[in-house]
Write a protein that holds these residues in place. Structure first.
Motif, PDB file in Angstrom:
ATOM      1  N   LYS A 176      30.014  44.235  33.368  1.00 53.59           N
ATOM      2  CA  LYS A 176      31.296  43.662  32.962  1.00 53.59           C
ATOM      3  C   LYS A 176      32.438  44.624  33.257  1.00 53.59           C
ATOM      4  CE  LYS A 176      29.388  40.859  29.226  1.00 53.59           C
ATOM      5  NZ  LYS A 176      29.301  40.714  27.755  1.00 53.59           N
ATOM      6  N   ILE A 177      32.216  45.901  32.994  1.00 55.49           N
ATOM      7  CA  ILE A 177      33.251  46.898  33.268  1.00 55.49           C
ATOM      8  C   ILE A 177      33.552  46.960  34.762  1.00 55.49           C
ATOM      9  CG2 ILE A 177      33.710  49.386  33.258  1.00 55.49           C
ATOM     10  CD1 ILE A 177      32.200  49.489  30.571  1.00 55.49           C
ATOM     11  N   GLN A 178      32.504  46.925  35.580  1.00 51.83           N
ATOM     12  CA  GLN A 178      32.694  46.967  37.032  1.00 51.83           C
ATOM     13  C   GLN A 178      33.452  45.739  37.525  1.00 51.83           C
ATOM     14  OE1 GLN A 178      32.056  49.484  39.004  1.00 51.83           O
ATOM     15  NE2 GLN A 178      32.868  48.386  40.748  1.00 51.83           N
ATOM     16  N   LEU A 179      33.107  44.560  37.019  1.00 50.43           N
ATOM     17  CA  LEU A 179      33.802  43.341  37.433  1.00 50.43           C
ATOM     18  C   LEU A 179      35.267  43.367  37.012  1.00 50.43           C
ATOM     19  CD1 LEU A 179      31.088  40.643  36.637  1.00 50.43           C
ATOM     20  CD2 LEU A 179      31.869  41.387  38.886  1.00 50.43           C
ATOM     21  N   LEU A 180      35.547  43.839  35.801  1.00 55.68           N
ATOM     22  CA  LEU A 180      36.928  43.913  35.338  1.00 55.68           C
ATOM     23  C   LEU A 180      37.732  44.940  36.128  1.00 55.68           C
ATOM     24  CD1 LEU A 180      36.445  43.619  31.475  1.00 55.68           C
ATOM     25  CD2 LEU A 180      37.444  41.930  33.011  1.00 55.68           C
ATOM     26  N   THR A 181      37.105  46.045  36.515  1.00 58.00           N
ATOM     27  CA  THR A 181      37.786  47.055  37.321  1.00 58.00           C
ATOM     28  C   THR A 181      38.140  46.492  38.692  1.00 58.00           C
ATOM     29  OG1 THR A 181      36.576  48.793  36.176  1.00 58.00           O
ATOM     30  CG2 THR A 181      37.584  49.380  38.273  1.00 58.00           C
ATOM     31  N   THR A 182      37.213  45.779  39.290  1.00 54.43           N
ATOM     32  CA  THR A 182      37.461  45.167  40.599  1.00 54.43           C
ATOM     33  C   THR A 182      38.583  44.137  40.513  1.00 54.43           C
ATOM     34  OG1 THR A 182      35.138  45.483  41.154  1.00 54.43           O
ATOM     35  CG2 THR A 182      36.372  43.920  42.501  1.00 54.43           C
ATOM     36  N   GLU A 183      38.544  43.307  39.488  1.00 56.65           N
ATOM     37  CA  GLU A 183      39.578  42.294  39.319  1.00 56.65           C
ATOM     38  C   GLU A 183      40.940  42.942  39.063  1.00 56.65           C
ATOM     39  OE1 GLU A 183      40.614  38.415  36.526  1.00 56.65           O
ATOM     40  OE2 GLU A 183      38.801  39.558  36.166  1.00 56.65           O
ATOM     41  N   GLU A 215      41.983  45.875  40.179  1.00 59.62           N
ATOM     42  CA  GLU A 215      42.472  46.407  41.452  1.00 59.62           C
ATOM     43  C   GLU A 215      43.010  45.288  42.339  1.00 59.62           C
ATOM     44  OE1 GLU A 215      39.103  48.451  43.013  1.00 59.62           O
ATOM     45  OE2 GLU A 215      39.316  50.148  41.640  1.00 59.62           O
ATOM     46  N   ARG A 216      42.321  44.164  42.369  1.00 59.73           N
ATOM     47  CA  ARG A 216      42.766  43.033  43.182  1.00 59.73           C
ATOM     48  C   ARG A 216      44.114  42.518  42.694  1.00 59.73           C
ATOM     49  NH1 ARG A 216      42.938  37.759  42.667  1.00 59.73           N
ATOM     50  NH2 ARG A 216      41.832  37.778  40.698  1.00 59.73           N
ATOM     51  N   GLN A 217      44.256  42.387  41.387  1.00 59.20           N
ATOM     52  CA  GLN A 217      45.514  41.880  40.839  1.00 59.20           C
ATOM     53  C   GLN A 217      46.650  42.874  41.016  1.00 59.20           C
ATOM     54  OE1 GLN A 217      44.615  40.679  36.836  1.00 59.20           O
ATOM     55  NE2 GLN A 217      43.794  38.717  37.478  1.00 59.20           N
ATOM     56  N   ALA A 218      46.354  44.167  40.968  1.00 63.01           N
ATOM     57  CA  ALA A 218      47.400  45.174  41.198  1.00 63.01           C
ATOM     58  C   ALA A 218      47.916  45.072  42.634  1.00 63.01           C
ATOM     59  CB  ALA A 218      46.865  46.567  40.909  1.00 63.01           C
ATOM     60  N   ARG A 251      52.289  43.083  46.441  1.00 64.77           N
ATOM     61  CA  ARG A 251      52.730  42.205  47.534  1.00 64.77           C
ATOM     62  C   ARG A 251      53.793  41.234  47.057  1.00 64.77           C
ATOM     63  NH1 ARG A 251      47.202  42.226  48.381  1.00 64.77           N
ATOM     64  NH2 ARG A 251      46.983  40.134  47.518  1.00 64.77           N
ATOM     65  N   LEU A 252      53.625  40.691  45.855  1.00 60.88           N
ATOM     66  CA  LEU A 252      54.628  39.759  45.326  1.00 60.88           C
ATOM     67  C   LEU A 252      55.948  40.462  45.041  1.00 60.88           C
ATOM     68  CD1 LEU A 252      52.422  37.606  42.923  1.00 60.88           C
ATOM     69  CD2 LEU A 252      53.410  36.916  45.110  1.00 60.88           C
ATOM     70  N   GLU A 253      55.887  41.712  44.580  1.00 59.95           N
ATOM     71  CA  GLU A 253      57.119  42.467  44.346  1.00 59.95           C
ATOM     72  C   GLU A 253      57.869  42.688  45.656  1.00 59.95           C
ATOM     73  OE1 GLU A 253      55.690  45.964  42.370  1.00 59.95           O
ATOM     74  OE2 GLU A 253      55.955  45.067  40.377  1.00 59.95           O
ATOM     75  N   GLU A 254      57.141  42.960  46.746  1.00 59.29           N
ATOM     76  CA  GLU A 254      57.784  43.129  48.050  1.00 59.29           C
ATOM     77  C   GLU A 254      58.452  41.829  48.496  1.00 59.29           C
ATOM     78  OE1 GLU A 254      54.709  44.437  50.661  1.00 59.29           O
ATOM     79  OE2 GLU A 254      54.552  46.417  49.706  1.00 59.29           O
TER      80      GLU A 254
END
Length: 96
Positions: free
Chosen positions: A52-59, A61-64, A69-72
């Motif tokens: 669960k920790i690994q999946l949340l970390t990956t998610e 990073e993806r959202q960051a 990109r949206l800020e740009e």
């Protein structure tokens, strides 16, 4: 049964031990930390916690990356909205 005999002492020890076992069984069943012989606590392990920790970390990073990109894109849109009209029209045509 005499109150001062060994049977009474053994009965008290047995009742105390049975109470400790029942207490730990109830705590384990409801997910509380278990108590060992010297009043230390042993937390109940979760086998899926590392995944669960690994999946949340990956998610995360993806959202960051998506947020950056949206800020740009928002910065470009703000620049287009605040620039003079002829320059804005030229930039819009370049984007097409």
């Amino acid at each position: 049964m005499t109150w001062g005999g060994p049977g009474f002492v053994i009965a008290i020890i047995a009742i105390s031990y049975a109470g400790w076992i029942i207490n730990n069984w109830v705590r384990a069943r409801h997910g509380y930390p278990l108590e060992d012989e010297w009043s230390g606590k042993t937390a109940k392990g979760d086998p899926d916690a590392e995944r669960k920790i690994q999946l949340l970390t990956t998610e995360n990073e993806r959202q960051a990356g998506q947020i950056s990109r949206l800020e740009e894109r928002i910065a470009v849109l703000e620049r287009i909205a605040t620039d003079p009209a002829e320059r804005t029209a030229r930039q819009i045509d370049e984007l097409r």
